[in-house]
Scaffold this motif. Sequence first.
Motif, short mmCIF file in Angstrom:
data_model
loop_
_atom_site.label_atom_id
_atom_site.label_comp_id
_atom_site.label_asym_id
_atom_site.label_seq_id
_atom_site.Cartn_x
_atom_site.Cartn_y
_atom_site.Cartn_z
N VAL A 35 -0.32 53.26 19.95
CA VAL A 35 0.19 52.87 20.96
C VAL A 35 0.07 54.10 22.01
O VAL A 35 0.37 55.27 21.73
CB VAL A 35 1.70 52.65 20.80
CG1 VAL A 35 2.54 52.32 22.00
CG2 VAL A 35 1.89 51.46 19.72
N LEU A 36 -0.15 54.11 23.33
CA LEU A 36 -0.26 54.97 24.06
C LEU A 36 1.10 54.88 24.96
O LEU A 36 1.53 53.99 25.46
CB LEU A 36 -1.18 54.92 25.12
CG LEU A 36 -1.33 56.07 26.06
CD1 LEU A 36 -2.14 57.28 25.30
CD2 LEU A 36 -2.48 55.94 27.15
N ILE A 37 1.98 56.12 24.97
CA ILE A 37 3.26 56.46 25.70
C ILE A 37 2.98 57.22 26.79
O ILE A 37 2.82 58.47 26.33
CB ILE A 37 4.48 56.79 24.78
CG1 ILE A 37 4.38 55.63 23.56
CG2 ILE A 37 5.99 56.84 25.50
CD1 ILE A 37 5.20 56.19 22.50
N LYS A 58 -0.62 64.68 22.29
CA LYS A 58 -0.45 64.55 23.80
C LYS A 58 -1.88 64.67 24.49
O LYS A 58 -2.30 64.03 25.19
CB LYS A 58 0.31 65.63 24.25
CG LYS A 58 0.69 65.54 25.87
CD LYS A 58 1.75 66.45 26.47
CE LYS A 58 1.74 66.13 27.91
NZ LYS A 58 3.35 66.19 28.55
N ALA A 59 -2.69 65.49 23.86
CA ALA A 59 -4.21 65.44 23.94
C ALA A 59 -5.12 65.44 23.07
O ALA A 59 -4.77 65.85 21.89
CB ALA A 59 -4.25 67.05 25.29
N LYS A 60 -6.32 65.13 23.19
CA LYS A 60 -7.31 65.27 22.01
C LYS A 60 -7.29 66.25 21.55
O LYS A 60 -7.38 66.42 20.37
CB LYS A 60 -8.67 64.64 22.75
CG LYS A 60 -8.43 63.11 23.02
CD LYS A 60 -8.83 62.12 22.19
CE LYS A 60 -8.87 60.64 22.60
NZ LYS A 60 -8.80 59.84 21.61
N ILE A 77 11.08 59.97 20.28
CA ILE A 77 9.44 60.57 20.25
C ILE A 77 9.06 61.54 21.38
O ILE A 77 8.51 62.48 21.29
CB ILE A 77 8.37 59.51 19.58
CG1 ILE A 77 8.72 58.31 20.41
CG2 ILE A 77 8.75 59.32 18.37
CD1 ILE A 77 7.57 57.42 20.12
N CYS A 78 9.39 61.06 22.49
CA CYS A 78 8.90 61.73 23.63
C CYS A 78 9.35 60.80 24.82
O CYS A 78 9.50 59.65 25.05
CB CYS A 78 7.37 61.98 23.95
SG CYS A 78 6.50 60.02 23.79
N TYR A 79 9.46 61.30 26.10
CA TYR A 79 9.89 60.85 27.31
C TYR A 79 11.35 59.81 27.51
O TYR A 79 11.06 59.01 27.96
CB TYR A 79 8.69 60.10 28.04
CG TYR A 79 7.41 60.87 28.32
CD1 TYR A 79 7.54 61.89 29.19
CD2 TYR A 79 6.38 60.69 27.35
CE1 TYR A 79 6.27 62.73 29.20
CE2 TYR A 79 5.24 61.42 27.71
CZ TYR A 79 5.19 62.41 28.64
OH TYR A 79 4.01 63.17 28.91
#
Length: 113
Positions: A35-37, A58-60, A77-79
């Motif tokens: 899932v992309l958040i 967050k980044a590859k 988890i974030c944001y």
Amino acid sequence: MPLVALPHRFKRTLPLLRSEARLMLVLTRNVGTSVLIEDVTFTIITLGNGVADASLRKAKSERPKVISLIRDETVEICYGVTVVLVRMTENSVRLGFEFPQDINITRSELLDD
């Protein structure tokens, strides 16, 4: 916070309070699905013994952070996004995401490669 009845003249301003509104999304995910958040990829990596392990990246090029989810435990988890493990079978999990209205959450299978 208790609900308060507002005078009629204030009811038109209620949509301005949307920044406090939170949304709930419930998804079933298999091992390896993501899932992309916003710009963070949340991926289920292992399931077993009542625990689901997930990675946050967050980044590859960035090293992923691994978290363990236990049934009915809420983890931020974030944001401002929280996730709870609702149900787990031997090959999938049902997750509940609660998040602010201004955050985008997208299933990986809907993204263009």
